[in-house]
Design a protein around this motif. Structure first.
Motif, mmCIF file in Angstrom:
data_model
loop_
_atom_site.group_PDB
_atom_site.id
_atom_site.type_symbol
_atom_site.label_atom_id
_atom_site.label_comp_id
_atom_site.label_asym_id
_atom_site.label_seq_id
_atom_site.Cartn_x
_atom_site.Cartn_y
_atom_site.Cartn_z
ATOM 1 N N LEU A 45 12.160 -4.333 -11.362
ATOM 2 C CA LEU A 45 10.754 -4.712 -11.502
ATOM 3 C C LEU A 45 10.597 -5.936 -12.401
ATOM 4 O O LEU A 45 9.822 -6.850 -12.104
ATOM 5 C CB LEU A 45 9.945 -3.543 -12.082
ATOM 6 N N LEU A 46 11.345 -5.961 -13.488
ATOM 7 C CA LEU A 46 11.224 -7.054 -14.464
ATOM 8 C C LEU A 46 11.694 -8.372 -13.868
ATOM 9 O O LEU A 46 11.099 -9.422 -14.111
ATOM 10 C CB LEU A 46 12.051 -6.732 -15.715
ATOM 11 N N GLU A 47 12.775 -8.299 -13.091
ATOM 12 C CA GLU A 47 13.307 -9.534 -12.501
ATOM 13 C C GLU A 47 12.492 -9.982 -11.297
ATOM 14 O O GLU A 47 12.326 -11.166 -11.062
ATOM 15 C CB GLU A 47 14.771 -9.326 -12.063
ATOM 16 N N GLY A 48 11.980 -8.995 -10.543
ATOM 17 C CA GLY A 48 11.347 -9.345 -9.273
ATOM 18 C C GLY A 48 9.855 -9.634 -9.369
ATOM 19 O O GLY A 48 9.339 -10.472 -8.627
ATOM 20 N N MET A 67 0.831 -1.206 0.000
ATOM 21 C CA MET A 67 0.000 0.000 0.000
ATOM 22 C C MET A 67 0.869 1.260 0.000
ATOM 23 O O MET A 67 0.499 2.273 -0.563
ATOM 24 C CB MET A 67 -0.931 0.009 1.221
ATOM 25 N N ASP A 68 2.028 1.197 0.673
ATOM 26 C CA ASP A 68 2.962 2.332 0.644
ATOM 27 C C ASP A 68 3.860 2.275 -0.575
ATOM 28 O O ASP A 68 4.302 3.295 -1.081
ATOM 29 C CB ASP A 68 3.900 2.291 1.865
ATOM 30 N N LYS A 69 4.177 1.059 -0.972
ATOM 31 C CA LYS A 69 5.140 0.863 -2.054
ATOM 32 C C LYS A 69 4.547 -0.087 -3.081
ATOM 33 O O LYS A 69 4.884 -1.275 -3.113
ATOM 34 C CB LYS A 69 6.444 0.264 -1.497
ATOM 35 N N PRO A 70 3.651 0.424 -3.907
ATOM 36 C CA PRO A 70 2.949 -0.457 -4.835
ATOM 37 C C PRO A 70 3.866 -1.146 -5.842
ATOM 38 O O PRO A 70 3.503 -2.202 -6.361
ATOM 39 C CB PRO A 70 1.971 0.488 -5.542
ATOM 40 N N LEU A 71 5.029 -0.587 -6.102
ATOM 41 C CA LEU A 71 5.910 -1.185 -7.112
ATOM 42 C C LEU A 71 6.821 -2.252 -6.529
ATOM 43 O O LEU A 71 7.099 -3.264 -7.174
ATOM 44 C CB LEU A 71 6.781 -0.104 -7.773
ATOM 45 N N THR A 72 7.308 -1.997 -5.316
ATOM 46 C CA THR A 72 8.346 -2.877 -4.785
ATOM 47 C C THR A 72 7.973 -3.521 -3.456
ATOM 48 O O THR A 72 8.722 -4.362 -2.959
ATOM 49 C CB THR A 72 9.666 -2.097 -4.556
ATOM 50 N N GLY A 73 6.835 -3.138 -2.868
ATOM 51 C CA GLY A 73 6.464 -3.639 -1.550
ATOM 52 C C GLY A 73 6.389 -5.151 -1.479
ATOM 53 O O GLY A 73 6.658 -5.740 -0.434
ATOM 54 N N ASP A 74 6.031 -5.774 -2.585
ATOM 55 C CA ASP A 74 5.902 -7.231 -2.582
ATOM 56 C C ASP A 74 7.155 -7.961 -3.055
ATOM 57 O O ASP A 74 7.184 -9.192 -3.058
ATOM 58 C CB ASP A 74 4.717 -7.642 -3.479
ATOM 59 N N LEU A 75 8.174 -7.218 -3.480
ATOM 60 C CA LEU A 75 9.388 -7.882 -3.975
ATOM 61 C C LEU A 75 10.024 -8.711 -2.866
ATOM 62 O O LEU A 75 10.034 -8.303 -1.709
ATOM 63 C CB LEU A 75 10.419 -6.860 -4.474
ATOM 64 N N ARG A 76 10.553 -9.860 -3.243
ATOM 65 C CA ARG A 76 11.171 -10.715 -2.230
ATOM 66 C C ARG A 76 12.596 -10.269 -1.956
ATOM 67 O O ARG A 76 13.337 -9.911 -2.873
ATOM 68 C CB ARG A 76 11.137 -12.165 -2.720
ATOM 69 N N SER A 77 12.969 -10.317 -0.683
ATOM 70 C CA SER A 77 14.289 -9.794 -0.331
ATOM 71 C C SER A 77 15.406 -10.720 -0.819
ATOM 72 O O SER A 77 16.543 -10.303 -0.962
ATOM 73 C CB SER A 77 14.390 -9.605 1.185
ATOM 74 N N ASP A 78 15.075 -11.984 -1.094
ATOM 75 C CA ASP A 78 16.129 -12.898 -1.559
ATOM 76 C C ASP A 78 16.350 -12.824 -3.077
ATOM 77 O O ASP A 78 17.160 -13.563 -3.626
ATOM 78 C CB ASP A 78 15.803 -14.347 -1.157
ATOM 79 N N GLY A 79 15.628 -11.909 -3.739
ATOM 80 C CA GLY A 79 15.838 -11.750 -5.171
ATOM 81 C C GLY A 79 15.090 -12.754 -6.029
ATOM 82 O O GLY A 79 15.145 -12.689 -7.252
ATOM 83 N N ALA A 80 14.375 -13.681 -5.396
ATOM 84 C CA ALA A 80 13.597 -14.640 -6.181
ATOM 85 C C ALA A 80 12.390 -13.932 -6.787
ATOM 86 O O ALA A 80 11.964 -12.886 -6.315
ATOM 87 C CB ALA A 80 13.145 -15.798 -5.288
#
Lengths: 159, 432
Positions: free
Chosen positions: B103-106, B7-20
């Motif tokens: 964004l493309l990778e994550g 909700m705060d970070k619509p682009l990256t908030g859901d990205l996984r921290s392990d890069g998967a």
């Protein structure tokens, strides 16, 4: 001559578009997968498959940094020379690579293992200096890391 | 439901921290494709266009054009030409820029859902993701995500049982900066040299194969699904500027912690440099920054409190560009850095129009001469002449004017660094 499999792959790519010419970059990359570079003979064959004149196809082939119209080595090293990597030490890495490989930019080593090319921004500026060897990205380079990477590719037999 | 971080970070908030990568299941669990399900059932293309226009989303690729307005130029209705196309510009190649890769990778489904929604709005039936060759990992992940989306009925014929159909394919390029230029990209997709086209006609009316086409940057498209899921008002509230949303900002150069972060649009340069990038590396002083990639004007110390939004950066004399900064430190040669930039632009010029084809190598030669002790009186005036000759309006596309931005601002803010390299200026000073 292209293999029948290569011709088939190129024809299949052409079906992704309403006009076969649109598949020409993909087709040239298929040629390079098997032959590393695009010879005049291969260029003419691809042009024939895509309803293009060889001249029109060559105008596209020579436009791109990654389509090689001259022979290249087994591993193509693409060293990023754009601004962030330059600030972070591109020139040192480049000098080190030239010494280790005994070639200038644009040249291939005598054993045919490596071709060294400068490349525009690889899009990994927070972890420069960076280079690609074939499809593999290597970042945060220093001289020791470069030596270690070169060693790995020297040992790997050609796939 | 979307979780708090997205909700705060619509682009990256859901990205996984392990890069998967987020696969389809993970993306759906985070609220993915909810917007598509609702839009396809409940909203007309005109409704979607209004929501996007109200969100004040502007293009994130560099030019900053209002997205809703851009889409509104596409001919609609039964008499509109077909097919219509939607193209994602994923040819990220602006030196200093590494945001779309993230964004493309994550989270490739965020792009894909955004593209389906954008395509629905303009009633496009075919789309392409135009990806740069270097992004090998992104290519693998996009191909897999496209297959997942097709299997689930989000892509292809009769999407989710509706009468709307959209086909989406990946096109990987072979490396050339010009392919990022909207009309150059269209020529590249057609299998031609990526020379720019004359405008008008604009691509919205006559683009790919002469049909109506929208070309949109990856980050822009990744905003579409979140806006439609949460509403234009929510999106406006994320921003600290008059335009909506968050922005991917990043820093490279001699800073302590280079990287990229999603922050409210309008976060200040100082906050990004000091709080996110943790300031300069020990032993290095800040001298200036290219705020939004290689083709933006330098800003200096006095501009550090500038908000990184479209209007504020422009008022400070530069451009938001891609929003990814390159920092100039006191140990790095200004003239060397500008030479590096101009060599890049000279090499990447397509050669289609004369000022760019001949002016950029000339510019690089003058700069190289300065650095090699061959500076001559009048060199700075010649460089200034180039910035005028290759300024906006004198060239076919924006490549050369963009190339002049770091040069003209370097001559303004760091003039002494250039003057030092001209012998007669030195001897004149000594004789005084």
């Amino acid at each position: 001559m292209l293999t029948e499999q290569e011709r088939e792959r190129i024809r299949a790519e052409a079906t992704h578009y309403d006009y076969p010419q649109a598949a020409c970059v993909e087709a040239l990359k298929i040629v390079q997968e098997g032959h590393r570079w695009v010879s005049d003979e291969h260029l003419k064959e691809v042009a024939g498959l895509l309803d293009m004149s060889p001249e029109a196809l060559d105008s596209v082939a020579t436009f791109y940094n990654l389509i090689f119209r001259k022979p290249v080595g087994e591993n193509v090293i693409l060293l990023c020379d754009s601004v962030s990597c330059w600030i972070l030490g591109y020139e040192n890495i480049c000098a080190h690579l030239k010494t280790r490989l005994g070639v200038e930019l644009g040249e291939t080593t005598a054993d045919g293992k490596f071709t060294l090319l400068p490349m525009a921004c690889l899009g990994t500026c927070d972890r420069g200096p960076a280079m690609m060897v074939g499809s593999d990205l290597h970042r945060n380079l220093d001289n020791e890391k470069v030596d270690e990477i070169l060693g790995r590719y020297r040992q790997t037999p050609e796939a | 439901m979307a979780n708090g971080s997205s909700m705060d970070k619509p682009l990256t908030g859901d990205l996984r921290s392990d890069g998967a990568v987020l696969d389809l299941a993970a993306y759906e669990k985070a609220g993915g494709y909810e917007a598509l399900r609702r839009v396809i059932k409940e909203m007309t293309p005109a409704d979607v266009l209004k929501e996007i226009t109200d969100s004040r989303l502007r293009g994130r690729g560099g030019a900053g054009f209002p997205t809703g307005q851009k889409w509104s130029f596409v001919p609609m209705g039964e008499n509109a030409p077909t097919p219509k196309y939607l193209v994602a510009n994923a040819d990220e190649m602006e030196p200093g820029t590494f945001k779309d890769r993230m964004l493309l990778e994550g989270n490739p489904h965020l792009l894909i859902e955004g593209m389906i929604l954008a395509a629905y709005t303009i009633q496009a039936t075919d789309g392409y993701i135009f990806l740069r060759w270097a992004y090998k990992l992104a290519a693998e992940r996009i191909v897999r995500a496209l297959a997942e989306a097709r299997d689930k009925g989000y892509l292809g014929k009769n999407i989710l049982g509706s009468d709307y159909s959209f086909e989406l394919d990946l096109h990987t390029s072979a490396g050339r900066y010009m392919c990022g230029e909207e009309t150059g990209l269209l020529n590249a997709l057609e299998g031609k040299r990526a020379n720019p086209r004359a405008k008008p006609p604009f691509p919205q009316v006559s683009g790919l194969w002469g049909k109506p086409t929208i070309v949109q940057n990856v980050e822009t498209l990744c905003n579409i699904a979140p806006i439609l899921r949460n509403g234009a008002q929510w999106y406006l509230g994320l921003s600290r500027s008059e335009d909506g949303g968050t922005k991917l900002y990043g820093v490279s150069g001699k800073v302590k912690r280079p990287g990229a972060w999603e922050l409210p649009l309008g976060t200040t340069i100082r906050e990004i440099l000091e709080r996110r990038a943790r300031g300069m590396q020990d032993g290095h002083q800040f001298r200036g920054v290219l705020p939004g990639g290689a083709s933006t004007d330098f800003l200096v110390e006095e501009h550090l409190d500038t908000k990184m939004d479209y209007g504020s950066v422009q008022a400070a004399g530069s451009r938001l560009g891609t929003g990814l900064m390159v920092v100039l430190d006191d140990k790095t040669s200004v003239v060397g850095m500008v030479l590096n930039l101009e060599r890049f632009f000279a090499q990447e010029s397509c050669g289609w129009c004369t000022p760019c084809r001949d002016g950029l190598p000339w510019t690089a030669r003058i700069l190289q001469g300065l650095l090699e002790g061959r500076g001559r009186p009048g060199d700075l005036e010649r460089l200034e002449m180039q910035t005028r000759m290759m300024g906006p309006g004198n060239t076919f596309c924006a490549l050369a004017p963009g190339a002049m931005e770091p040069l003209q601002s370097a001559l303004k803010y760091f003039r002494e660094d250039f003057e030092k390299l001209i012998p007669s200026v030195l001897s004149h000073e000594i004789s005084c």
